[in-house]
Design an enzyme around this catalytic site. Structure first.
Site, PDB file in Angstrom:
ATOM      1  N   CYS A  98      33.680  70.837  71.734  1.00 32.34           N
ATOM      2  CA  CYS A  98      33.154  69.873  70.754  1.00 32.34           C
ATOM      3  C   CYS A  98      34.225  69.548  69.713  1.00 32.34           C
ATOM      4  CB  CYS A  98      31.894  70.475  70.126  1.00 32.34           C
ATOM      5  SG  CYS A  98      31.429  69.829  68.515  1.00 32.34           S
ATOM      6  N   CYS A 126      33.381  69.983  66.074  1.00 30.58           N
ATOM      7  CA  CYS A 126      33.280  71.415  65.750  1.00 30.58           C
ATOM      8  C   CYS A 126      34.670  72.000  65.464  1.00 30.58           C
ATOM      9  CB  CYS A 126      32.664  72.194  66.910  1.00 30.58           C
ATOM     10  SG  CYS A 126      31.005  71.675  67.359  1.00 30.58           S
TER      11      CYS A 126
END
Ligand code: ZN
Length: 145
Positions: A69, A72
């Site tokens: 991600c 993230c």
């Protein structure tokens, strides 16, 4: 003098009682003698979650994330810096949602990154999406006011 705070050890899960005025003095675990705060977000798993994140007197801010991600990964340095800033008033921790699907499911995580603030194991605030340092400070301040 305030009542001591119950602080689970991130290393051995022992529940330590630390006087509030000693929190800032780098307290160590009475059982394993390691520091109760490391200045780094703690990796949570199904094995240690209940012992270190679901009990004790400190709020715990959990970052649900995954290695693939992008947002993230971008948020990780902000969260790491926040660990140095907020400890020992707050414990910061991370859950890898791919490695720990049961935890992601338990908290109904639908998108990542998602931040969940816990107190006594109960969710008191949630934020979906990455934040910058100022937004993260504001989120924590509003949730704990
Ligand atoms: Zn310990």
């Amino acid at each position: 003098m305030n009542a001591p705070l119950a602080i689970p050890c991130p290393h051995c899960s022992a529940l330590n009682r630390v006087p509030a005025e000693r929190l800032d003095q780098q307290p160590h675990c009475g059982r394993c003698h390691q520091p109760l705060f490391t200045g780094h977000p703690l990796a949570l798993t199904t094995a240690n979650f209940d012992a270190v994140a679901a009990r004790g007197d400190l709020p715990v801010l959990v970052d649900f994330w995954a290695t693939w991600c992008g947002p993230c990964i971008g948020f990780a340095p902000v969260f790491a810096a926040a660990a140095r800033e907020f400890e020992p008033q707050l414990r910061l921790a991370k859950v890898d949602t791919d490695a720990q699907p049961a935890l992601a499911q338990r908290f109904g995580i639908r998108s990542i990154p998602t931040l969940v603030l816990l107190r006594g194991g109960r969710e008191i605030a949630r934020q979906a999406g990455a934040l910058n340092a100022g937004q993260l400070r504001q989120f924590v301040a509003q949730a704990l006011h």
